[in-house]
Design an enzyme around this catalytic site. Structure first.
Site, PDB file in Angstrom:
ATOM      1  N   SER A 134       0.829  -1.202   0.000  1.00 34.13           N
ATOM      2  CA  SER A 134       0.000   0.000   0.000  1.00 34.13           C
ATOM      3  C   SER A 134       0.873   1.266   0.000  1.00 34.13           C
ATOM      4  CB  SER A 134      -0.959  -0.020   1.194  1.00 34.13           C
ATOM      5  OG  SER A 134      -1.927   0.992   1.094  1.00 34.13           O
ATOM      6  N   ASP A 230      -8.610  -3.186  -7.080  1.00 40.08           N
ATOM      7  CA  ASP A 230      -8.015  -2.881  -5.780  1.00 40.08           C
ATOM      8  C   ASP A 230      -9.071  -2.265  -4.863  1.00 40.08           C
ATOM      9  OD1 ASP A 230      -6.650  -1.032  -3.788  1.00 40.08           O
ATOM     10  OD2 ASP A 230      -4.897  -2.015  -4.626  1.00 40.08           O
ATOM     11  N   HIS A 297      -6.517  -5.824  -1.324  1.00 41.30           N
ATOM     12  CA  HIS A 297      -5.520  -4.765  -1.183  1.00 41.30           C
ATOM     13  C   HIS A 297      -4.408  -5.304  -0.285  1.00 41.30           C
ATOM     14  CE1 HIS A 297      -3.982  -0.667  -1.287  1.00 41.30           C
ATOM     15  NE2 HIS A 297      -3.885  -0.658   0.033  1.00 41.30           N
TER      16      HIS A 297
END
Length: 317
Positions: A134, A230, A297
């Protein structure tokens, strides 16, 4: 080199052994960004902005020490860098606001931790990987070339960005909400001088938070792991709260099973936009990628995606 609240930064370290004694994998934690002083103050009260709230953790996924589950890196020197600055390790502001006591020092945190690892033996690395998830996956892109330059010229160096390929996309109202958000992050944290100059010399600094604008001039090999659907990007780039004031997407953003047929079409269009923002293989021989169609994610920290019910993986561990 401190967290948002002024506390010391943290990393977790598991020494390498055997054939992996001179190999290193440095993985940067994710956790979004804070783009206003108010948001950063909130982070001061938890592990996203203060090491005072950080607890010991176990390694898994790409950092796991079990040969069966992590055959490539299980015996490498494995490092997890905790994320407590809110800027993808790019901030560098000397002044500290006496009212909020906020420290914007993300780039200094990264420099200090890497220097410490070099002193612990990474300066003699034969192979090294800089990775992240991330916001940490974005940091892996932004710091990749610098990371390689700090290691021996003979070292085999690559970077891995997991769920860090944030696209410069439009939301459901046709606006670029996330671009404004990234501009606020860059401004608040004084990030400009720590973004790749090969990018900032061509486009506005906030655009360099989108890897699609960084990769054309990147020198170090990069592997991209990302979901085309995502989940974070759908919630924050495609349908940010500001673009869905009637909360018509409330269920769909959380679980795609709650999406209407028209919303599913919009998601498919987002997937097309995401794929079009990726580098073309024939134009970028140093870039590899694995793009799946999961609503997920961050996927390198655990085997959840691969072992979940309905996963196309050939063998369940």
């Amino acid at each position: 080199a401190v967290c948002l609240d002024g506390s010391a930064p943290v990393y977790h370290f598991s020494p390498g052994s055997g054939t992996g004694a001179n190999n290193w994998i440095v993985h940067m934690e994710g956790g979004g960004w804070c783009k206003t002083p108010e948001e950063c103050v909130i982070r001061k009260g938890n592990f996203r902005g203060s090491s005072k709230f950080m607890k010991p953790l176990s390694f898994s996924g790409i950092l796991g020490g079990n040969q069966q589950f992590n055959p490539d890196f299980y015996n490498w020197n494995r490092v997890k860098v905790r994320y407590c600055d809110g800027s993808s390790f790019t901030g560098d502001v000397e002044e500290v606001d006496s009212k909020t006591n906020l420290h914007f020092r993300g780039a200094r945190v990264w420099d200090a931790i890497i220097e410490d690892l070099l002193n612990k033996g990474m300066s003699k690395a034969k192979s090294a990987i800089l990775s992240g998830c991330s916001a940490g996956g974005l940091a892996a892109v932004l710091h990749c070339d610098k990371f390689k330059d700090l290691l021996p010229p003979s070292a085999f160096v690559k970077c891995v960005s997991d769920a860090g390929y944030f696209i410069d996309g439009t939301d459901i109202t046709g606006n670029k909400f996330v671009r404004t958000s990234f501009k606020n992050v860059v401004t608040l944290h004084g990030s400009v001088k720590n973004l790749p100059s090969s990018c900032t010399s061509r486009v506005s600094p906030e655009l360099c938070f989108f890897p699609q604008h960084v990769l054309p001039t990147m020198k170090t090999p990069l592997f991209i792991l990302n979901a085309a659907y995502d989940s974070w990007q759908i919630r924050n780039i495609l349908v940010p709260s500001a673009a869905d004031k009637k909360k018509e997407w409330a269920k769909c953003k959380v679980d795609i099973k709650g999406c209407s047929s028209s919303q599913l079409v919009t998601l498919q269009h987002f997937r097309d936009e995401f794929l079009s923002a990726l580098p073309k293989p024939e134009q970028s021989p140093k870039i590899g990628m694995f793009i799946d169609s999961c609503f997920a994610h961050c996927q390198s920290g655990a085997q959840d995606s691969w072992n979940a019910d309905g996963s196309p993986s050939i063998q369940k561990m």
